[in-house]
Design an enzyme around this catalytic site. Sequence first.
Site, PDB file in Angstrom:
ATOM      1  N   LYS A 105      34.511  55.506  48.261  1.00  0.00           N
ATOM      2  CA  LYS A 105      34.919  56.816  48.288  1.00  0.00           C
ATOM      3  C   LYS A 105      35.887  57.172  47.095  1.00  0.00           C
ATOM      4  O   LYS A 105      36.021  58.120  46.440  1.00  0.00           O
ATOM      5  CB  LYS A 105      35.556  57.208  49.746  1.00  0.00           C
ATOM      6  CG  LYS A 105      34.628  57.176  50.742  1.00  0.00           C
ATOM      7  CD  LYS A 105      35.259  57.536  51.991  1.00  0.00           C
ATOM      8  CE  LYS A 105      36.556  56.712  52.708  1.00  0.00           C
ATOM      9  NZ  LYS A 105      36.220  55.344  53.148  1.00  0.00           N
ATOM     10  N   ARG A 157      39.332  62.011  59.805  1.00  0.00           N
ATOM     11  CA  ARG A 157      38.830  60.784  60.200  1.00  0.00           C
ATOM     12  C   ARG A 157      38.740  60.811  61.830  1.00  0.00           C
ATOM     13  O   ARG A 157      38.480  59.547  62.314  1.00  0.00           O
ATOM     14  CB  ARG A 157      39.970  59.763  59.717  1.00  0.00           C
ATOM     15  CG  ARG A 157      39.588  58.342  59.204  1.00  0.00           C
ATOM     16  CD  ARG A 157      40.893  57.874  58.902  1.00  0.00           C
ATOM     17  NE  ARG A 157      40.662  56.412  58.300  1.00  0.00           N
ATOM     18  CZ  ARG A 157      40.483  56.195  57.004  1.00  0.00           C
ATOM     19  NH1 ARG A 157      40.582  57.246  56.164  1.00  0.00           N
ATOM     20  NH2 ARG A 157      40.497  55.090  56.503  1.00  0.00           N
ATOM     21  N   ARG A 189      37.442  43.185  45.886  1.00  0.00           N
ATOM     22  CA  ARG A 189      38.033  44.067  44.818  1.00  0.00           C
ATOM     23  C   ARG A 189      39.669  43.743  44.695  1.00  0.00           C
ATOM     24  O   ARG A 189      40.294  44.230  43.582  1.00  0.00           O
ATOM     25  CB  ARG A 189      37.959  45.517  45.487  1.00  0.00           C
ATOM     26  CG  ARG A 189      38.839  45.982  46.656  1.00  0.00           C
ATOM     27  CD  ARG A 189      38.678  47.249  47.125  1.00  0.00           C
ATOM     28  NE  ARG A 189      39.310  47.699  48.239  1.00  0.00           N
ATOM     29  CZ  ARG A 189      38.944  48.721  49.272  1.00  0.00           C
ATOM     30  NH1 ARG A 189      38.174  49.409  48.650  1.00  0.00           N
ATOM     31  NH2 ARG A 189      39.716  49.045  50.152  1.00  0.00           N
ATOM     32  N   ARG A 207      46.057  44.942  48.876  1.00  0.00           N
ATOM     33  CA  ARG A 207      46.452  45.733  50.175  1.00  0.00           C
ATOM     34  C   ARG A 207      46.627  44.912  51.241  1.00  0.00           C
ATOM     35  O   ARG A 207      45.747  43.979  51.633  1.00  0.00           O
ATOM     36  CB  ARG A 207      45.584  46.892  50.313  1.00  0.00           C
ATOM     37  CG  ARG A 207      45.498  48.016  49.600  1.00  0.00           C
ATOM     38  CD  ARG A 207      44.455  49.075  49.739  1.00  0.00           C
ATOM     39  NE  ARG A 207      43.959  49.518  50.815  1.00  0.00           N
ATOM     40  CZ  ARG A 207      43.064  50.290  51.366  1.00  0.00           C
ATOM     41  NH1 ARG A 207      42.579  51.076  50.472  1.00  0.00           N
ATOM     42  NH2 ARG A 207      42.825  50.600  52.485  1.00  0.00           N
ATOM     43  N   ARG A 267      39.448  47.917  60.894  1.00  0.00           N
ATOM     44  CA  ARG A 267      39.283  49.026  60.429  1.00  0.00           C
ATOM     45  C   ARG A 267      37.996  49.529  60.470  1.00  0.00           C
ATOM     46  O   ARG A 267      37.446  50.786  60.690  1.00  0.00           O
ATOM     47  CB  ARG A 267      39.614  49.118  58.780  1.00  0.00           C
ATOM     48  CG  ARG A 267      41.043  49.202  58.552  1.00  0.00           C
ATOM     49  CD  ARG A 267      41.467  48.608  57.158  1.00  0.00           C
ATOM     50  NE  ARG A 267      40.965  49.340  56.171  1.00  0.00           N
ATOM     51  CZ  ARG A 267      40.530  48.612  54.903  1.00  0.00           C
ATOM     52  NH1 ARG A 267      41.143  47.373  54.724  1.00  0.00           N
ATOM     53  NH2 ARG A 267      40.109  49.365  53.942  1.00  0.00           N
TER      54      ARG A 267
HETATM   55  P1  ADP Z   1      39.809  52.749  53.801  1.00  0.00           P
HETATM   56  O1  ADP Z   1      38.928  53.934  53.615  1.00  0.00           O
HETATM   57  O2  ADP Z   1      39.596  51.656  52.602  1.00  0.00           O
HETATM   58  O3  ADP Z   1      40.078  52.358  55.037  1.00  0.00           O
HETATM   59  P2  ADP Z   1      42.133  54.708  53.255  1.00  0.00           P
HETATM   60  O4  ADP Z   1      42.810  54.725  51.873  1.00  0.00           O
HETATM   61  O5  ADP Z   1      41.121  55.817  53.332  1.00  0.00           O
HETATM   62  O6  ADP Z   1      41.267  53.471  53.084  1.00  0.00           O
HETATM   63  O7  ADP Z   1      43.126  54.514  54.256  1.00  0.00           O
HETATM   64  C1  ADP Z   1      43.939  53.648  54.666  1.00  0.00           C
HETATM   65  C2  ADP Z   1      44.568  53.603  55.976  1.00  0.00           C
HETATM   66  O8  ADP Z   1      45.539  54.871  55.769  1.00  0.00           O
HETATM   67  C3  ADP Z   1      43.824  53.829  57.259  1.00  0.00           C
HETATM   68  O9  ADP Z   1      43.445  52.575  57.642  1.00  0.00           O
HETATM   69  C4  ADP Z   1      44.719  54.438  58.011  1.00  0.00           C
HETATM   70  O10 ADP Z   1      45.856  53.764  58.542  1.00  0.00           O
HETATM   71  C5  ADP Z   1      45.608  55.656  57.259  1.00  0.00           C
HETATM   72  N1  ADP Z   1      44.772  56.730  57.109  1.00  0.00           N
HETATM   73  C6  ADP Z   1      44.269  57.466  55.888  1.00  0.00           C
HETATM   74  N2  ADP Z   1      43.821  58.634  56.174  1.00  0.00           N
HETATM   75  C7  ADP Z   1      44.076  58.832  57.718  1.00  0.00           C
HETATM   76  C8  ADP Z   1      43.493  59.788  58.593  1.00  0.00           C
HETATM   77  N3  ADP Z   1      42.754  60.718  57.917  1.00  0.00           N
HETATM   78  N4  ADP Z   1      44.004  59.825  59.852  1.00  0.00           N
HETATM   79  C9  ADP Z   1      44.630  58.674  60.385  1.00  0.00           C
HETATM   80  N5  ADP Z   1      45.000  57.439  59.587  1.00  0.00           N
HETATM   81  C10 ADP Z   1      44.633  57.815  58.136  1.00  0.00           C
END
Ligand code: ADP
Length: 185
Positions: free
Chosen positions: A13, A88, A127, A131, A142
């Site tokens: 994404k 999400r 990657r 993190r 996740r």
């Molecule tokens: P990925 O898609 O690789 O898991 P993101 O950068 O989208 O990574 O998100 C990393 C973390 O940020 C998630 O695991 C969560 O803890 C938090 N997060 C991001 N967006 C949201 C959201 N919309 N609602 C709740 N937590 C979120």
Amino acid sequence: MNIILFGPPGAGKGTQAKLLQDKYAIPHLSTGDIFRTAIKNQTPLGVKVKAILDNGKLVPDETVVDLVADELKDEKYDNGFILDGFPRTVPQAEAFDTIAKDQNKAIDAFVVLTVPEEELISRILSRGQGRADDTEEKIKTRLEVYHTETEPVKNHYDAKGVVKEINGIGTIDEIFERITSSVEK
Ligand code: ADP
């Protein structure tokens, strides 16, 4: 054009969002990036969400919804945006319907990147972004969270007729081409 990029962790994404941002000259809004920056800068938000991100869990809906509602008021999003990482959960999607209505921002495309699970895990592990949530154990958490909390969000947008299913396997350029031809249709 208002786009939501959707898919499991490791689906690409962030990579595709950056390309879309350049092509359409509309900003990329990543909730994960906002949280990581807040954590790095040790802001009150960062302090609040650090343990949650480190463990691969979700930040409470209310926190995320308020953040996005506020951010989207910035005039830089007036001509469109690429949302990545939000909504999400189904409650976030429902709250976003209200925000979008209040701010006059209809979603044009809900782009779902589909990638098989084994590929996701190996992509994230290789990657090497350093993190805290990129360990095998946290990736599993996740993915579980994705299946239980996040996947149902797709049904919410199915009902609106804006879902574009994209095969997320291939080169970055191939996938980008699939996305742009599908959103321009
Ligand atoms: P990925 O898609 O690789 O898991 P993101 O950068 O989208 O990574 O998100 C990393 C973390 O940020 C998630 O695991 C969560 O803890 C938090 N997060 C991001 N967006 C949201 C959201 N919309 N609602 C709740 N937590 C979120």
